[in-house]
Design a protein around this motif. Structure first.
Motif, PDB file in Angstrom:
ATOM      1  N   ASP A 115      -3.684   9.099  -6.706  1.00  0.00           N
ATOM      2  CA  ASP A 115      -3.143   7.935  -6.153  1.00  0.00           C
ATOM      3  C   ASP A 115      -3.864   6.727  -5.777  1.00  0.00           C
ATOM      4  O   ASP A 115      -3.541   5.752  -5.095  1.00  0.00           O
ATOM      5  N   GLU A 116      -5.135   6.748  -6.540  1.00  0.00           N
ATOM      6  CA  GLU A 116      -6.164   5.606  -6.164  1.00  0.00           C
ATOM      7  C   GLU A 116      -6.434   4.900  -7.477  1.00  0.00           C
ATOM      8  O   GLU A 116      -7.672   5.162  -7.747  1.00  0.00           O
ATOM      9  N   LYS A 123       1.135   4.021  -3.116  1.00  0.00           N
ATOM     10  CA  LYS A 123       0.604   5.330  -2.807  1.00  0.00           C
ATOM     11  C   LYS A 123       1.823   6.371  -3.091  1.00  0.00           C
ATOM     12  O   LYS A 123       1.332   7.402  -3.658  1.00  0.00           O
ATOM     13  N   THR A 124       2.671   6.004  -2.742  1.00  0.00           N
ATOM     14  CA  THR A 124       4.041   6.821  -3.110  1.00  0.00           C
ATOM     15  C   THR A 124       4.180   6.994  -4.587  1.00  0.00           C
ATOM     16  O   THR A 124       4.545   8.123  -5.142  1.00  0.00           O
ATOM     17  N   LEU A 142       2.142   6.375  -6.956  1.00  0.00           N
ATOM     18  CA  LEU A 142       0.939   6.358  -7.761  1.00  0.00           C
ATOM     19  C   LEU A 142       0.797   5.107  -8.715  1.00  0.00           C
ATOM     20  O   LEU A 142      -0.111   5.226  -9.620  1.00  0.00           O
ATOM     21  N   LEU A 189       0.859  -1.233  -0.228  1.00  0.00           N
ATOM     22  CA  LEU A 189       0.084  -0.087  -0.026  1.00  0.00           C
ATOM     23  C   LEU A 189       0.734   1.277  -0.157  1.00  0.00           C
ATOM     24  O   LEU A 189       0.559   2.326  -0.904  1.00  0.00           O
ATOM     25  N   TYR A 190       1.883   1.269   0.787  1.00  0.00           N
ATOM     26  CA  TYR A 190       2.642   2.278   0.804  1.00  0.00           C
ATOM     27  C   TYR A 190       3.547   2.825  -0.244  1.00  0.00           C
ATOM     28  O   TYR A 190       3.620   3.602  -0.883  1.00  0.00           O
TER      29      TYR A 190
END
Lengths: 64, 308
Positions: B249-250, A45-46, A48, A41-42
């Motif tokens: 970012d999703e 998120k970082t 994209l 996840l990290y």
């Protein structure tokens, strides 16, 4: 057009080291399922990126 | 010169009306700004004037004036480039992009709207001028205005009807689909959409996403829906109308439309701010069929034979 897998794997996150051999992609080893999810996840998120499950203990993070 | 004033003025007015009629702020939210209105109205006036003076110029034996129509055509092609460029530049800022095919369609529409204004003015001035020459040489100002008005309105109705084009509803049935997971694979009915790794994303999609199945009505529609640009346009419009629930970012929550290779129907999934399936179906139904995506295999011999 942004509607398909067309770019590249950013990272592999795994709890199963023998499934991954080193290539051009950074590999992150996690000690358990929980850490694997968190790391994936990290990174996603970082960068994209998006997390995909290979169902063999590996996540790949792909930039679409 | 004075004798042409009624003819030219009514023709310009009708041409401008034709442009205003097509200058709607629609769901594309474009052009919705004063600057957009002004530039398009001005070009509309230019187009209408060119159309309006063509006939009087011919009557004055000023044949070179006709070449201005050709000049106008190349100017309006410039409009297409302008629209294409500005929309392409904005593409990066869209959470759900329009896609090149949709942009091309919008650009073409803007170009053709100026031709509509020009044609309306041309036909209006032609008819009023003919009336003046053939029927009543001494026609009053207002008689010409009434005739020009009627001709112009007929022209506007006719031209805006033929430029309207089809929507998805005409070529396909849209029904609610069911979201399910096969391992990490997200499916709508039995069409695989994508691989979702994170459990949290899976849960959100399962609970809040909406899905539809778009079933083409015939082989032509099937080929049209196979076009990636058409599907992108559907996604963009649905997202623009219902409000997309994602950020940069999703990527997990990007709306996607995938095709069932067996029968050509398209499964589409979206996660919106307003989870209302009726509205979603309505939004998909009203997406225009893109000119650049339209396919007609049934009109060819091979395609028609292969279809049965």
């Amino acid at each position: 057009m942004d509607i398909g897998i067309k770019e590249y794997i950013i990272a592999v996150v795994t709890i199963n080291p023998e499934k991954v051999s080193s290539g051009g992609v950074p590999v992150f080893y996690a000690k358990d399922e929980e850490e694997r999810k968190k790391v994936a996840l990290y990174i996603a998120k970082t960068t994209l990126g998006m997390v995909h499950d290979l169902d063999n203990g590996c996540y790949i993070i792909v930039r679409h | 010169m004075n004798e042409y004033i009624p003819v030219i003025s009514i023709a310009i007015i009708m041409g401008l009306l034709a442009r205003i009629n097509l200058l709607r702020t629609d769901y594309r939210q474009y052009p919705s700004y004063p600057q957009g209105y002004i530039s398009h109205l001005t070009l509309g006036i230019v187009a209408a004037s060119l159309g309006a003076v063509a006939i009087p110029a011919l009557l004055e034996k000023d044949f070179s004036a006709m070449t201005f129509l050709a000049l106008a055509a190349s100017q309006f092609r410039e409009i297409r480039n302008m629209e294409r460029e500005s929309l392409s530049n904005l593409e990066e800022t869209e959470l759900v992009s329009r896609g090149k095919a949709y942009i091309e369609d919008i650009a073409k529409a803007f170009e053709s709207r100026n031709y509509v204004a020009m044609l309306t003015a041309l036909i209006t001035s032609l008819c009023t001028q003919l009336y003046l020459i053939v029927i009543d040489n001494e026609a009053k100002f207002y008689t010409l205005y009434i005739i020009g008005g009627i001709i112009g309105l007929l022209c506007i109705t006719f031209l805006s009807n033929i430029t309207k084009g089809k929507i998805i509803k005409d070529i396909a049935d849209v029904k609610q689909g069911e979201i399910n997971f096969k391992g990490p694979l997200l499916c709508v009915d039995n069409i695989v959409i994508m691989n979702i790794g994170l459990d949290d994303s899976k849960k959100i999609l399962q609970d809040k996403a909406m899905a539809v199945i778009i079933t083409p009505k015939d082989d032509d529609a099937r080929a049209t829906l196979a076009n990636v640009g058409q599907r992108q346009a559907i996604q963009h419009n649905a997202a623009a109308q219902l409000g997309i629930r994602k950020d940069v970012d999703e990527p997990d929550f990007t709306p996607l439309a995938r095709r069932d290779p067996e029968n050509g129907s398209v499964g589409m999934l979206i996660l919106t701010m307003e989870p209302d399936i009726e509205c979603f179906i309505e939004a998909v139904n009203r997406v225009p069929v893109l000119e650049s995506s339209k396919r007609k295999p049934l009109e060819s011999r091979a395609g028609y034979k292969a279809a049965d």
